[in-house]
Design a protein around this motif. Structure first.
Motif, PDB file in Angstrom:
ATOM      1  N   ARG A   1       0.712  -1.207   0.123  1.00 25.26           N
ATOM      2  CA  ARG A   1       0.030  -0.001  -0.102  1.00 25.26           C
ATOM      3  C   ARG A   1       0.947   1.245  -0.238  1.00 25.26           C
ATOM      4  O   ARG A   1       0.732   2.140  -0.581  1.00 25.26           O
TER       5      ARG A   1
ATOM      6  N   GLU B   1       1.902   2.233  -3.298  1.00 24.67           N
ATOM      7  CA  GLU B   1       0.973   2.727  -4.331  1.00 24.67           C
ATOM      8  C   GLU B   1       1.177   4.236  -4.784  1.00 24.67           C
ATOM      9  O   GLU B   1       1.884   4.954  -4.103  1.00 24.67           O
TER      10      GLU B   1
ATOM     11  N   LEU C   1      -0.134   6.935  -5.060  1.00 24.21           N
ATOM     12  CA  LEU C   1      -0.468   8.145  -4.146  1.00 24.21           C
ATOM     13  C   LEU C   1       0.635   8.306  -3.134  1.00 24.21           C
ATOM     14  O   LEU C   1       1.098   9.450  -3.035  1.00 24.21           O
ATOM     15  N   TYR C   2       1.214   7.219  -2.479  1.00 28.55           N
ATOM     16  CA  TYR C   2       2.008   7.365  -1.593  1.00 28.55           C
ATOM     17  C   TYR C   2       3.516   7.780  -1.988  1.00 28.55           C
ATOM     18  O   TYR C   2       4.096   8.339  -1.249  1.00 28.55           O
TER      19      TYR C   2
ATOM     20  N   LYS D   1       4.163   8.999  -4.692  1.00 30.24           N
ATOM     21  CA  LYS D   1       4.120  10.393  -5.291  1.00 30.24           C
ATOM     22  C   LYS D   1       4.805  11.293  -3.878  1.00 30.24           C
ATOM     23  O   LYS D   1       5.602  12.284  -4.104  1.00 30.24           O
ATOM     24  N   ILE D   2       4.010  11.134  -2.974  1.00 28.83           N
ATOM     25  CA  ILE D   2       4.347  11.898  -1.792  1.00 28.83           C
ATOM     26  C   ILE D   2       5.809  11.684  -1.328  1.00 28.83           C
ATOM     27  O   ILE D   2       6.560  12.570  -0.659  1.00 28.83           O
TER      28      ILE D   2
ATOM     29  N   LEU E   1       7.433  18.961  11.415  1.00 19.17           N
ATOM     30  CA  LEU E   1       6.684  20.300  12.157  1.00 19.17           C
ATOM     31  C   LEU E   1       6.783  21.384  11.301  1.00 19.17           C
ATOM     32  O   LEU E   1       5.789  22.234  10.938  1.00 19.17           O
TER      33      LEU E   1
ATOM     34  N   ASP F   1       4.313  21.285   8.312  1.00 14.63           N
ATOM     35  CA  ASP F   1       2.963  21.245   8.782  1.00 14.63           C
ATOM     36  C   ASP F   1       2.507  22.851   9.334  1.00 14.63           C
ATOM     37  O   ASP F   1       1.255  23.318   9.020  1.00 14.63           O
TER      38      ASP F   1
ATOM     39  N   GLY G   1       3.596  25.359   5.846  1.00 11.68           N
ATOM     40  CA  GLY G   1       3.115  24.938   4.424  1.00 11.68           C
ATOM     41  C   GLY G   1       1.872  25.440   4.125  1.00 11.68           C
ATOM     42  O   GLY G   1       0.995  25.828   5.011  1.00 11.68           O
ATOM     43  N   GLY G   2       1.517  25.178   2.902  1.00 10.63           N
ATOM     44  CA  GLY G   2       0.188  25.551   2.330  1.00 10.63           C
ATOM     45  C   GLY G   2      -0.559  24.303   2.067  1.00 10.63           C
ATOM     46  O   GLY G   2      -0.185  23.088   2.710  1.00 10.63           O
ATOM     47  N   PRO G   3      -1.591  24.424   1.225  1.00 14.63           N
ATOM     48  CA  PRO G   3      -2.371  23.038   1.147  1.00 14.63           C
ATOM     49  C   PRO G   3      -1.766  22.116   0.282  1.00 14.63           C
ATOM     50  O   PRO G   3      -1.779  20.904   0.338  1.00 14.63           O
ATOM     51  N   ASP G   4      -0.516  22.579  -0.399  1.00 18.66           N
ATOM     52  CA  ASP G   4       0.134  21.569  -1.115  1.00 18.66           C
ATOM     53  C   ASP G   4       1.433  20.986  -0.579  1.00 18.66           C
ATOM     54  O   ASP G   4       2.079  20.234  -1.275  1.00 18.66           O
TER      55      ASP G   4
ATOM     56  N   GLN H   1       1.991  18.902   1.656  1.00 18.22           N
ATOM     57  CA  GLN H   1       2.236  17.790   2.531  1.00 18.22           C
ATOM     58  C   GLN H   1       3.204  16.953   2.138  1.00 18.22           C
ATOM     59  O   GLN H   1       3.780  16.610   1.265  1.00 18.22           O
TER      60      GLN H   1
ATOM     61  N   VAL I   1       1.992  12.276   6.850  1.00 24.46           N
ATOM     62  CA  VAL I   1       1.061  11.364   6.417  1.00 24.46           C
ATOM     63  C   VAL I   1       1.149  10.181   7.442  1.00 24.46           C
ATOM     64  O   VAL I   1       0.519   9.458   7.898  1.00 24.46           O
TER      65      VAL I   1
ATOM     66  N   ARG J   1      -0.380  10.938  10.846  1.00 31.88           N
ATOM     67  CA  ARG J   1      -1.815  10.665  10.917  1.00 31.88           C
ATOM     68  C   ARG J   1      -2.141   9.313  10.904  1.00 31.88           C
ATOM     69  O   ARG J   1      -3.211   9.053  11.325  1.00 31.88           O
TER      70      ARG J   1
ATOM     71  N   LYS K   1      -9.247  23.051  -3.623  1.00 31.68           N
ATOM     72  CA  LYS K   1      -7.612  23.139  -2.938  1.00 31.68           C
ATOM     73  C   LYS K   1      -7.161  24.620  -3.301  1.00 31.68           C
ATOM     74  O   LYS K   1      -6.385  25.094  -2.506  1.00 31.68           O
TER      75      LYS K   1
ATOM     76  N   VAL L   1      -7.663  27.357  -1.481  1.00 34.38           N
ATOM     77  CA  VAL L   1      -7.408  27.439  -0.048  1.00 34.38           C
ATOM     78  C   VAL L   1      -6.076  27.761   0.467  1.00 34.38           C
ATOM     79  O   VAL L   1      -4.964  27.281  -0.335  1.00 34.38           O
ATOM     80  N   LYS L   2      -5.910  28.665   1.426  1.00 38.63           N
ATOM     81  CA  LYS L   2      -4.545  29.057   1.779  1.00 38.63           C
ATOM     82  C   LYS L   2      -3.725  27.953   2.479  1.00 38.63           C
ATOM     83  O   LYS L   2      -2.634  27.884   2.629  1.00 38.63           O
ATOM     84  N   ALA L   3      -4.516  27.617   3.676  1.00 33.57           N
ATOM     85  CA  ALA L   3      -3.828  26.581   4.477  1.00 33.57           C
ATOM     86  C   ALA L   3      -4.924  25.760   5.039  1.00 33.57           C
ATOM     87  O   ALA L   3      -5.986  25.802   5.090  1.00 33.57           O
ATOM     88  N   PHE L   4      -4.378  24.527   5.565  1.00 33.85           N
ATOM     89  CA  PHE L   4      -5.118  23.512   6.482  1.00 33.85           C
ATOM     90  C   PHE L   4      -4.436  23.866   8.043  1.00 33.85           C
ATOM     91  O   PHE L   4      -3.204  23.622   8.092  1.00 33.85           O
TER      92      PHE L   4
ATOM     93  N   GLU M   1      -9.264   9.190   6.044  1.00 34.58           N
ATOM     94  CA  GLU M   1      -7.799   9.645   6.040  1.00 34.58           C
ATOM     95  C   GLU M   1      -7.411   9.770   4.727  1.00 34.58           C
ATOM     96  O   GLU M   1      -6.411  10.581   4.161  1.00 34.58           O
TER      97      GLU M   1
ATOM     98  N   THR N   1      -5.787  12.563   2.211  1.00 35.19           N
ATOM     99  CA  THR N   1      -4.316  12.509   1.819  1.00 35.19           C
ATOM    100  C   THR N   1      -4.245  12.798   0.364  1.00 35.19           C
ATOM    101  O   THR N   1      -3.158  13.351  -0.174  1.00 35.19           O
ATOM    102  N   ARG N   2      -5.150  12.084  -0.504  1.00 41.53           N
ATOM    103  CA  ARG N   2      -5.188  12.212  -1.990  1.00 41.53           C
ATOM    104  C   ARG N   2      -5.453  13.610  -2.360  1.00 41.53           C
ATOM    105  O   ARG N   2      -4.784  14.200  -3.201  1.00 41.53           O
TER     106      ARG N   2
ATOM    107  N   ARG O   1      -4.840  16.252  -0.518  1.00 41.59           N
ATOM    108  CA  ARG O   1      -3.594  17.099  -0.109  1.00 41.59           C
ATOM    109  C   ARG O   1      -2.427  16.771  -1.241  1.00 41.59           C
ATOM    110  O   ARG O   1      -1.668  17.781  -1.493  1.00 41.59           O
ATOM    111  N   ALA O   2      -2.310  15.667  -1.803  1.00 42.90           N
ATOM    112  CA  ALA O   2      -1.284  15.160  -2.749  1.00 42.90           C
ATOM    113  C   ALA O   2      -1.669  15.606  -4.100  1.00 42.90           C
ATOM    114  O   ALA O   2      -0.651  15.674  -5.026  1.00 42.90           O
TER     115      ALA O   2
END
Lengths: 301, 365
Positions: free
Chosen positions: A59, A62, A64-65, A67-68, A242, A245, A248-251, A253, A258, A261, B220, B223-226, B356, B360-361, B363-364
Motif C-alpha cells: 500500500r 501505491e 499516491l504514497y 508520489k508523496i 513540524l 505542517d 506549508g500550504g495546502p500543497d 504535504q 502522512v 496521521r 484546493k 485554500v490558503k492553508a489547512f 484519512e 491524503t489524496r 492534499r497530494a
C-alpha cells in the motif's frame, strides 16, 4: 600510554555494558516492535495481529504514497542543495577567520540549537505572515513611495498588496534551510579546518587562480565532509514534520505528516510503521552511498 | 477521524507540538494523606484527572479539595488521538478523562471505559435534558456531559461581500480564493462537505465521498492553508478572512476584535461534545464519581464556564451566568440553527482509515 583493548577485556566490557544495554533496551527493542508492526494487521480498535503480511508495504508503494515520497525527497534535496551552496562559503569563512573570532562564529552557528524548534518556527511565522515584519516593512516603504509620488504631482500608486510568503512551498523550503543550515556548516567546517593549507599555497604559487584552487583542490579534499553534511541534512529534512505542517500550504504535504496521521487519526499503526521503515531503508541506502564515497576519496587517486 | 477537541484553542496545538502534553501538571504536590469525610473508602484522598489544556475553572480543583478533601492531580492531553493512544496501551492510572463524543463510542467499543453509577451522580439533575440521551452514549451510561461546541465559519466582516452563511464559500467557490483556511481534520472536512451536499454527516455513501473528493480537489487551489485548530489566530492576524473553526474559539477572539463574525452555515453543521468518563482500571472509582458529580454542580459549573467560555450543557450553571454569556448567539446559537446540526458518529476503524486516505489524496493532488 596506549593499550590495546584486547589486553583489558574486563574494563572494556564494563565500559561497554551500560551504553549497549541502553541501545538495546531503549532503541533496538522498541524499533524492532515497530518493525514487526509493519508486517501486521489491525484487529479491532486496539490490537495488532502480526501476520507477516506485506500488504502495508504494498500500500505504501501505491502511486499516491510514492508520489508523496518523491515529493518529500525533492523538497529535502532542494533544501540540502541550498544548504550546501549557502553553507560552504560560511564554513570556508569560519576556517579562515582569525582564531579568536572562530569560536564566536561557531557559537553563532549553534545558537539556534539552544532554542526550541517550535519557537523558531513560530518566529518565522511572525516574520513571514501577511501582517508580519517583512510585509509591514514593505507596506511602510510603499507608503513612503506613495507620499513622494503624490508630492511630485504623480498619480497615487495602487493600494499595497502583501507578498504571499507564508503557507506555500517557498516557506517550507525556507524554513527547512533555516533549521538545517547548522547541520551542513559544522561537518563542512570540520573537514575544511583539517585542510593542509600548504596545498593551497602550492596551488596558488603554481599559477592557479583562487576559483580554480577552490574547485580543483579545496572541494575534492573536503568531499568526505560534503558527503556527511549532505547526508545529515538530507535525512532529517526528508522526515521533517513540524516545519511543513506549520509553514506549508495546502500543497505542502510531506511524508512525515502522512505517517503521523496513521499513528494518530487513522489509528493504522501497521501502515504507519511500514512507511516509517521505508523511510529508514532510504536512509540506509544514503549512508551506504556516503560510505562508498568516503572510501573512494581515501583511495589514492 | 477525529474531532480534535472542542476547546481546542491554539494553546492546545502549541502544547501538542511541544510534546509538553505528556508532562503532567501537578497542582497539589502532596501525596497520600489520611482520607477525609467524603473521600471514598480505602481509596486515599487523591485523584488523577486527564484533561484538555485551559479547560477547567481557575479555582475548581482547589474548591473541590476544600469540599471533599480530595487532591486532584491534573495532567493534560492535546487531542483525542493522544488520549486514545495512551489508554490503548493500558490505563497508566487515570481516574477521570475527557473524551469527545465520537471517542466515547470508540472507547466503549474498545473496552477502555467503565459504566457510570448514576446513584453517585445526583447532580445529573442539573443537566439540560436534551443532553441526557445522545446517540453516542444512549442514556449516558458511560459519560457525563461537560461542554459542547459546534463548527462554523469565522470571518472578517470588512472583507466579505455578505455573511458567508453557506459551506459553499469554503468548499465550492473561488469567491474568496487564497483567503480560506480549513481545519485539517479529515473526517470533519468530509462530513461537512456531505452536509453541504444535503446529506447527513453520518452514513455517507462511497459515491458521495468520491464526489466530495473531486469537489475538494477542485477547491484546493483556493485554500490558503489547512490549520491545526489555530484558525482563530490566522483570522486575527489577517492571514485569511474565512476559517473553519469551533464557536468557542471564535467567541474568544471576538471579544477583542469586533470585525470578526461567526456563522453556522444554513446547511447545518457538526456538534461536538466533551464528556467526563472513568477509564477501565481506574484506581479510585469512588473519588472519580465524587469529582464528576462536583463538576456538574451549578456553582462549580458556572465558575468553569466563566473561565473557559464554552457552551455548557449544565442548565443550572447556565442560569447563574451573566447575560453576556447566556445570550451570546455565538456561544449559544439559536435553537432553529442547532436543529440542523448533528453529532458525528463513530462508524468503525475502516471508515476512519478511508477518510484519512481521501484527504491524503486531496492534499497530494
Amino acid at each position: 600510554m596506549e593499550q590495546s583493548w584486547k589486553s583489558a577485556r574486563g574494563i572494556f566490557a564494563a565500559a561497554l555494558a551500560l551504553p549497549l544495554f541502553w541501545l538495546v533496551v531503549f532503541f533496538l527493542f522498541p524499533l524492532g516492535i515497530v518493525w514487526l508492526y509493519s508486517f501486521g494487521e489491525n484487529r479491532g480498535l486496539t490490537d495488532i495481529a502480526l501476520t507477516g503480511t506485506l500488504s502495508n508495504y504494498l500500500r505504501a508503494l501505491e502511486p499516491l504514497y510514492l508520489k508523496i515520497f518523491v515529493k518529500s525527497a525533492g523538497i529535502a534535496a532542494l533544501t540540502t542543495g541550498l544548504c550546501l551552496v549557502i553553507g560552504f562559503p560560511v564554513a570556508l569563512a569560519i576556517t579562515f577567520a582569525p582564531p579568536k573570532a572562530k569560536g564566536w562564529l561557531l557559537m553563532f552557528i549553534m545558537l539556534p540549537f539552544w532554542t526550541n524548534l517550535l519557537i523558531r518556527t513560530y518566529a518565522l511565522i511572525a516574520v513571514l505572515r501577511n501582517e508580519g515584519y517583512i510585509n509591514q516593512s514593505l507596506r511602510a516603504g510603499w507608503g513612503l513611495a506613495n507620499g513622494l509620488a503624490t508630492r511630485l504631482g504623480q498619480a497615487p500608486l495602487a493600494s499595497f498588496q502583501p507578498v504571499e510568503l507564508l503557507h506555500n512551498n517557498f516557506a517550507v523550503v525556507l524554513g527547512l534551510v533555516y533549521v538545517h543550515l547548522p547541520f551542513m556548516v559544522l561537518p563542512l567546517y570540520s573537514a575544511l579546518d583539517r585542510l593542509d593549507t600548504s596545498l593551497l599555497e602550492a596551488s596558488l604559487d603554481l599559477g592557479a587562480g583562487h576559483l580554480r584552487t577552490l574547485f580543483r583542490i579545496v572541494v575534492p579534499l573536503a568531499l568526505p565532509g560534503i558527503a556527511s553534511g549532505v547526508l545529515i541534512t538530507f535525512i532529517p529534512a526528508l522526515g521533517a514534520y513540524l516545519t511543513p505542517d506549520l509553514l506549508g500550504g495546502p500543497d505542502s504535504q510531506m511524508i512525515a505528516s502522512v505517517i503521523e496521521r496513521q499513528f494518530k487519526r487513522a489509528n493504522d499503526w501497521p501502515f504507519g510503521a511500514a512507511m516509517s521503515f521505508l523511510l529508514m531503508y532510504l536512509t540506509f541506502i544514503g549512508i551506504a552511498i556516503q560510505g562508498a564515497l568516503s572510501r573512494k576519496s581515501r583511495e589514492p587517486g | 477521524m477525529t474531532l480534535t477537541g472542542p476547546g481546542s484553542a491554539s494553546r492546545r496545538s502549541l502544547l501538542a507540538a511541544m510534546g509538553a502534553a505528556a508532562i503532567g501538571i501537578t497542582f497539589t504536590a502532596c501525596g497520600e494523606k489520611p482520607g477525609t469525610a467524603t473521600a471514598g473508602a480505602g481509596e486515599g484522598s487523591n485523584l488523577n484527572f486527564y484533561n484538555w489544556d485551559t479547560y477547567i475553572g481557575e479555582t475548581t480543583l482547589a474548591d473541590f479539595k476544600s469540599a471533599s478533601g480530595i487532591d486532584v492531580n491534573m495532567s493534560l492531553f492535546a487531542n483525542n488521538d493522544e488520549l486514545f493512544a495512551k489508554l490503548k496501551a493500558g490505563n497508566p492510572g487515570y481516574d477521570v478523562i475527557v473524551p469527545s463524543n465520537e471517542f466515547v463510542t470508540r472507547m466503549v467499543q474498545a473496552n477502555l471505559i467503565q459504566p457510570l453509577d448514576h446513584t453517585k451522580l445526583p447532580n445529573l439533575k442539573n443537566i439540560d435534558p436534551t443532553f441526557l440521551n445522545p446517540d453516542y452514549d444512549p442514556g449516558r451510561k458511560y459519560s457525563a456531559p461537560y461542554t459542547w461546541l459546534v463548527l462554523g465559519i469565522g470571518y472578517r466582516k470588512s472583507k466579505v461581500k455578505s455573511v458567508p452563511d453557506s459551506w459553499k464559500w469554503l468548499f465550492d467557490s473561488d469567491q474568496y480564493k487564497g483567503r480560506i483556511a480549513l481545519l485539517s481534520e479529515s473526517a470533519d472536512l468530509i462530513r461537512l462537505s456531505a452536509k453541504y451536499k444535503g446529506h447527513s454527516v453520518n452514513d455517507i455513501p462511497p459515491d458521495l465521498v468520491a464526489e466530495i473528493e473531486k469537489m475538494l480537489i477542485r477547491q484546493k487551489p483556493f485554500v490558503k492553508a489547512f490549520h491545526d485548530d489555530n484558525g482563530q489566530d490566522m483570522l486575527v492576524a489577517g492571514d485569511v478572512d474565512l476559517v473553519l473553526e469551533y464557536n468557542g474559539d471564535i467567541a474568544q477572539v471576538m471579544k477583542d476584535d469586533p470585525d470578526i463574525g461567526f456563522v453556522i452555515p444554513k446547511e447545518g453543521s457538526l456538534i461536538n461534545s466533551d464528556s467526563l468518563c472513568i477509564p477501565k482500571g481506574a484506581p479510585r472509582p469512588n473519588n472519580a464519581h465524587a469529582f464528576i458529580n462536583y463538576m456538574m454542580d451549578a456553582k462549580a459549573g458556572a465558575a468553569i464556564s466563566k473561565t473557559i467560555m464554552y457552551p455548557t450543557p449544565n442548565a443550572a450553571a447556565k442560569a447563574l451566568m451573566p447575560e453576556s454569556y447566556r445570550n451570546n448567539p455565538v456561544i449559544f446559537p439559536p435553537a432553529e440553527v442547532m436543529a440542523r446540526c448533528e453529532y458525528g458518529a463513530f462508524e468503525g476503524a475502516e471508515k476512519a482509515k478511508f477518510y484519512e486516505e481521501v484527504i491524503t489524496r486531496v492534499r497530494a493532488s
